[in-house]
Design a protein around this motif. Sequence first.
Motif, PDB file in Angstrom:
ATOM      1  N   ALA A  20       0.837  -1.197   0.000  1.00 32.19           N
ATOM      2  CA  ALA A  20       0.000   0.000   0.000  1.00 32.19           C
ATOM      3  C   ALA A  20       0.873   1.249   0.000  1.00 32.19           C
ATOM      4  N   VAL A  21       0.328   2.335  -0.499  1.00 35.48           N
ATOM      5  CA  VAL A  21       1.034   3.610  -0.524  1.00 35.48           C
ATOM      6  C   VAL A  21       0.243   4.617   0.309  1.00 35.48           C
ATOM      7  N   LEU A  37       6.315  -5.034   8.908  1.00 37.50           N
ATOM      8  CA  LEU A  37       6.768  -3.857   8.170  1.00 37.50           C
ATOM      9  C   LEU A  37       8.019  -4.160   7.353  1.00 37.50           C
ATOM     10  N   SER A  38       8.237  -5.434   7.065  1.00 39.41           N
ATOM     11  CA  SER A  38       9.415  -5.813   6.280  1.00 39.41           C
ATOM     12  C   SER A  38       9.379  -5.101   4.917  1.00 39.41           C
ATOM     13  N   GLY A  39      10.492  -4.486   4.554  1.00 40.66           N
ATOM     14  CA  GLY A  39      10.591  -3.813   3.269  1.00 40.66           C
ATOM     15  C   GLY A  39       9.902  -2.467   3.208  1.00 40.66           C
ATOM     16  N   ALA A  40       9.388  -1.973   4.325  1.00 43.88           N
ATOM     17  CA  ALA A  40       8.707  -0.669   4.325  1.00 43.88           C
ATOM     18  C   ALA A  40       9.701   0.449   4.038  1.00 43.88           C
ATOM     19  N   GLY A  54      10.301  -4.026  18.469  1.00 41.98           N
ATOM     20  CA  GLY A  54      10.128  -5.174  17.591  1.00 41.98           C
ATOM     21  C   GLY A  54      11.460  -5.770  17.196  1.00 41.98           C
ATOM     22  N   ILE A  55      11.391  -6.762  16.332  1.00 39.20           N
ATOM     23  CA  ILE A  55      12.594  -7.411  15.823  1.00 39.20           C
ATOM     24  C   ILE A  55      13.217  -6.516  14.767  1.00 39.20           C
ATOM     25  N   VAL A  56      14.495  -6.189  14.951  1.00 37.29           N
ATOM     26  CA  VAL A  56      15.204  -5.315  14.021  1.00 37.29           C
ATOM     27  C   VAL A  56      16.278  -6.137  13.313  1.00 37.29           C
TER      28      VAL A  56
END
Length: 261
Positions: A20-21, A37-40, A54-56
């Motif tokens: 989504a944008v 939010l992977s690749g956000a 969260g996981i970073v």
Amino acid sequence: MSDNQQATPTEFEGVDLADAVFWGVNLRGASFRDVDLSGARVFHAQLSDVDIDGIVERLVVNGVDVTDYVNSHDAWYPLRTMLRPTDTAGMLAAWDELDQRWVATCERAFALGDAAMHESVNGEWSLRDTLRHLVFAFDKWFSLPLLGATGFTPCGLPNSGSAGFAWPGLDREAAPSVGEVLAITAAQSAQFREYVATVDLDALPAEIEILENGMMPTLECFYVVLEETFEHLRYAVRDLAVLEQRHRCVDISWSPRGASL
């Protein structure tokens, strides 16, 4: 509001918004929970008073890769990265680490006296009731769907949002002792370890039915148990630090990274 206008949703749950944008959108005060939010990519944004938990795995801020800095200062790293294992060894390693952390946390609480196990901090569950909730979560996501149990452990404690559901076997008036709850959690821990060690994860059905939730990916049963155990461990450690100050304990600077397990 005209007939062809629709109210803007204020809450999205279980919605696939991949790719989504968001352009010119006001997200002030927005909350993101259990999101991927992977690749956000975020451009031309204002980040003021932003809190991320969260996981970073790779985080770049204004061209600076801050991944190593964040993880090296995260008291729960690398445990938080172990909660979605893909094989038996990883599953057992995560469970053993969580089990050891919980033992250490309960030992700290017992050092304050039995009353501390029943004491609330800021209206949150006491340590005893936190453990009761983990008993409930284990039953919901593991005992019933995977082990074939037909009812819940009577003293289990559902979250407030699920309290009205007709959970079979649950005793709403239960008031177990801390010792009784710990005996149950110890038995559940052994059940988890034994099941994981003997089952072929690849042979499990793709989906399984969970009371209240419906059909879910079977691996989520394992992941939810691990994540619930982890998140409530964090809450317990947070509240225990307050209890130690209340009871004037000396060790108020304890960190989960440096705990002796």
